[in-house]
Every structure is written in C-alpha cells, then in structure tokens.
Design an enzyme around this catalytic site. Structure first.
Site, PDB file in Angstrom:
ATOM      1  N   CYS A   1      -4.635  -5.374 -12.437  1.00 25.77           N
ATOM      2  CA  CYS A   1      -3.303  -4.866 -12.085  1.00 25.77           C
ATOM      3  C   CYS A   1      -2.295  -5.999 -11.899  1.00 25.77           C
ATOM      4  CB  CYS A   1      -3.383  -4.000 -10.829  1.00 25.77           C
ATOM      5  SG  CYS A   1      -4.190  -4.824  -9.452  1.00 25.77           S
TER       6      CYS A   1
ATOM      7  N   GLU B   1      -3.066  -4.632   2.088  1.00 23.83           N
ATOM      8  CA  GLU B   1      -4.437  -4.942   2.482  1.00 23.83           C
ATOM      9  C   GLU B   1      -4.510  -6.425   2.806  1.00 23.83           C
ATOM     10  OE1 GLU B   1      -6.981  -1.756  -0.132  1.00 23.83           O
ATOM     11  OE2 GLU B   1      -6.187  -3.447  -1.250  1.00 23.83           O
TER      12      GLU B   1
END
Length: 488
Positions: free
Chosen positions: A288, A469
């Site tokens: 990604c 995260e």
C-alpha cells in the site's frame, strides 16, 4: 479426484487451542505456477461463532495477567517464529508469489519484530493524573482491554500484517479472532502450531479461514466483537463500516494509497533512482506504500526517465524461489488481468509505455509459464485525470510525469482521493519541511522509503483510512480508557 486432493496441503481453523476441520473448502493457488496447491476452510457464521465463544471464554484469564506475563509469552512466540524463519519464508513466498529474498529479509523478520516490539512497549505505558487542590480532588485514568478483537488482514504481506494486529491486541490483554486472506493463509496456520508452545492459553488467539464475504462478514456482524482492525481495500472498508454501524464498533481501517514520489531537480539521483525503483516495484508493487505516481522536476526529467527505465529493465522476473529474482508473481490471475487492464487504458489514452508490459518480452523458466507474472512497467505522458494516476493499481506499474514548480507539484500530489504515504527527494532542507507540511499524507519519507519506527503513528488521511497504528496508537485502540475522580 481423491488422489489429487491427498497431495494438497489442507488447512484447518484454529479454535480454542485446537485445529478444527471445516465442512467446505476453497482452493488456493500457487501464483508462480497457476496450480491449486492448498485447500482453505470456507468458514462462515458457525465457525466464527465458535471462535468468538472461545475468545470470550479465554478473556477473563488472559486479561487478568500482568503486562509482564503477557510480554514474556509474546517474546517466546517471537523466538519460535524466528527459529523457523526459513520454513516461514519459503511458505510465504510459495503462497503469495513474492520472492524468497523479500520473504526472508522483510516479511518474516518483521513478523518476529512485531511481537518483540509490542512485548516491550506494553511495559512502558503510563496513564494520566491531574490534581485539583482547591477542591481537594484528584483525577486519574485507567486503561483496560476491550474484549474480543476481530482482525482482518490482507494478502500482500500476510504474516507481517497479521502479526502487526495480533501482537498489540493480545499484548493489551484482549483475545482475538483473526481472519487472514483466503489467498494467503498458510503462514497464519503455521503460526497457530506454535501458540501452545509459546504459552498462549487456549482461546486467546483463534484463526478462522475463509472469504471476506462469508467469514469476514460474520466476524464484522458479530455482536460480541466490539472492535475490528482491518487492512485492505477502501471498498471493503466501506462495507465493514456499514455492517458494524448498528453495533457501534470501534474501527481501525488501513486502506489503499496512490502515493506520490516527488523528485526535485536538486535530488541526489544516485540514491533516488535505486530507492524509487524499490518504492515502485518491491513485492511486485503490491504494498500500500508503493509510489505509483512519480513527479520529476522538468530540469532533470529526461535524465531521470532514461536512468530509471534502464534500471527497471534490469529487474529480473521469474521463479520466486530463485534468490537472484527481483520480481515474483502477482497474487492471482484476476489481479494480473486487472493490473494489465490499467496499462491498456493508459495506451488507449495516448500515454507511452517505456518498458515492461506489452513492450518487452517476458521470458519465464519452465514450470512458471502459467504463473501470474508481469514485468516492471513504466508509463509516461499520462494525464493527472487518468485512472492510472487516480486509482490504486497495486502492481509493478508506475507513472512518471514532469512538473515545474513546488506549488504546482503539491497541488497535483494532493489531487487524489488517497493520502497514505509520500516520498520527497531534495537536498534543500527548507523545501523538504515546507512540502512535507503541505502534503495530505499520513507518512512522508524524505530521501528514503519504508524506513519505519514502530513507535510512531502509521496510517493514512482521506480514503486511506481511519485511525493510526503504533506503540501509543495501537495501545489506545486496543484498550478502553476510564477517568476516575477521587475527592479526599
């Protein structure tokens, strides 16, 4: 035939510390040969129900352990995976199509480090406290695990991204039901075999294999799963958001990117070109964070393009188990067709394909003729409005275009729906800070790519996701905070 299926690897769900067969299975292909090599459980409501039940039952014991006890177990699991690093790397390469080199040096070491990192970070969190002396009062916060966490991970970095969710979830005292991608389930199944030896109590980690439409949906819709952490496509994330809304679930969504690399005319090309090749084509472009839009300042545009294409042509495509290969197979036949269709669209729009798909011939070894391979492909003279510049292709394809001014390139870089990562190449420190401030991107790398400190937030803006995260961010997501006020 039965004889045929005997030779295949057959996976089983891992529920309450035991491997459980499933009533129906789906085929998983070896992307480098195009053959079925594995059968994966086609789980649904029933299997998810059993896994959630096991996770709920394990929660009181696991959540009452001290962070130190959980930390020791996570470290033990890291040691066990590391001990089997080669077997895990071979399995990941075969199942996903990535090169053995990438699996050995990136995927599996990072999976090991994910456990070590959260085993350490869980020991160092502090909570807040304030005092109101005038009213004889103090306030403090306390953090507790939430319950059963639903974890859904993708096929591009299978064990790497699964452990990036499991580690913080269980470190914080939650129990989990995880669903890896049905296309890449083998390393998750291998990890399940090590859980008991690491001291993970039964039911703390449950893994249910299957499709997003069946197993994923059952997990997202389950009323006893208060939080969902998902990495994957923006389209699936929309569905997860809709399905979880009636239950008011907490969501962490790490989605796609259409990441720009911005190369100013004062960039050090000896560093920039090899790194930008990696940021475009590493893991077949199936990350990604890959840069699929390369903006190069006009003064160096033709030199950059000439050198970039010459180097891209040197990347070797072939059998992923060959350690000299740079590009493995794409995940599936469907995905390969999709990636190819973008190159065809670009050509139809009048763009030029300088190397790769449809331009150079792909020579594959015997045994890999039916695999899902594609050459690193460079497209130029493509308009910003083109789907090739707007949509995530997720393959070994990158577009290189020219720009003139800093102001212009910032606007163009920001003109997509995504905002995950960006790279900036320049030796002017003032410019670097200015541009980084204005890019709509959760991550900005300057004169490098994919250097990560797991302490710091990871995630995207706009359609690239919700939440972050990292040491602090994952801790906050996987715990419930309570403010306690004491008057004395």
């Amino acid at each position: 035939t039965m004889a045929h299926s005997k030779a295949l690897l057959v996976l089983e769900n891992f529920i309450a510390g035991k491997f459980v067969p499933c009533s129906s299975y789906i085929d998983s292909y070896n992307p480098s040969t195009g053959d079925v090599y594995c059968r994966v459980p086609d789980s649904g409501k029933e299997e998810v129900e059993a896994a959630v039940k096991a996770a709920k039952a394990a929660f009181p014991i696991w959540s009452s352990k001290s962070p130190l006890e959980r930390s020791q177990i996570l470290n033990k699991l890291a040691d066990l995976i590391e001990h089997d690093l080669e077997a895990f790397a071979q399995a990941e390469s075969k199942d996903q199509g990535k090169t053995i080199t990438f699996a050995r040096t990136i995927d599996i070491p990072r999976a090991v480090y994910n456990f070590r990192f959260f085993a350490s970070s869980i020991l160092h969190h502090t909570t807040e406290c304030t005092e109101m002396a005038t009213v004889g009062c103090m306030h403090y916060t306390s953090r507790t695990p939430v319950g059963v966490a639903g974890l859904i991970s993708p096929w591009n970095l299978p064990l790497y991204l699964l452990t990036w969710k499991i580690a913080p979830a269980i470190a914080c005292g939650n129990t989990v039901v995880a669903k890896p991608s049905e296309m890449t389930s083998v390393t998750a199944w291998m990890m399940c075999k090590l859980l008991e030896k690491a001291g993970v109590p039964h039911g703390v980690v449950n893994v249910v294999f299957g499709t997003g439409a069946k197993a994923g949906e059952a997990l997202v819709c389950h009323p006893d799963v208060p939080l969902i952490s998902f990495t994957g496509s923006t389209l699936t994330a929309q569905r997860i958001t809709e399905k979880s809304a009636p239950h008011c679930k907490r969501l962490s969504l790490e989605l796609g990117g259409k990441n720009p690399a911005i190369v100013f005319d004062d960039a050090d090309l000896s560093q920039c070109i090899p790194t930008t090749l990696r940021s475009s084509f590493a893991n077949q472009g199936e990350i990604c964070l890959c840069t699929s839009r390369i903006f190069v300042q006009r003064g160096i545009y033709s030199e950059f393009l000439k050198r970039f294409v010459a180097e891209a042509k040197k990347w070797k495509v072939g059998n992923p188990s060959d350690p000299t290969v740079d590009v493995g197979a794409l995940i599936s036949k469907e995905h390969l067709e999709k990636v190819r269709s973008y190159v065809k669209k670009a050509q139809a729009e009048g763009a030029r394909v300088l190397c790769g798909e449809g331009v150079d011939s792909l020579v594959l070894p015997d045994g890999n003729q039916k695999g899902y391979f594609m050459l690193p492909t460079v497209i130029t003279e493509v308009k910003d409005e083109s789907c090739c510049m707007q949509e995530e292709i997720f393959g070994p394809v990158t577009c290189v275009v020219a720009f003139d001014t800093e102001e212009e390139v910032i606007e163009r870089a920001n003109s997509v729906k995504y905002g995950l990562a960006a790279t900036v190449w320049s030796s002017n420190v003032g410019r670097v800070h200015r541009v980084a401030q204005r890019l709509q991107s959760g991550l900005v790398w300057t004169n490098c790519w994919l250097l990560r400190d797991l302490n710091l937030p990871f995630g995207g803006m706009k359609a690239s996701g919700i939440g972050r995260e990292g040491a602090k961010d994952s801790y906050e997501f996987f715990t419930e905070v309570k403010t306690i006020t004491i008057k004395h």
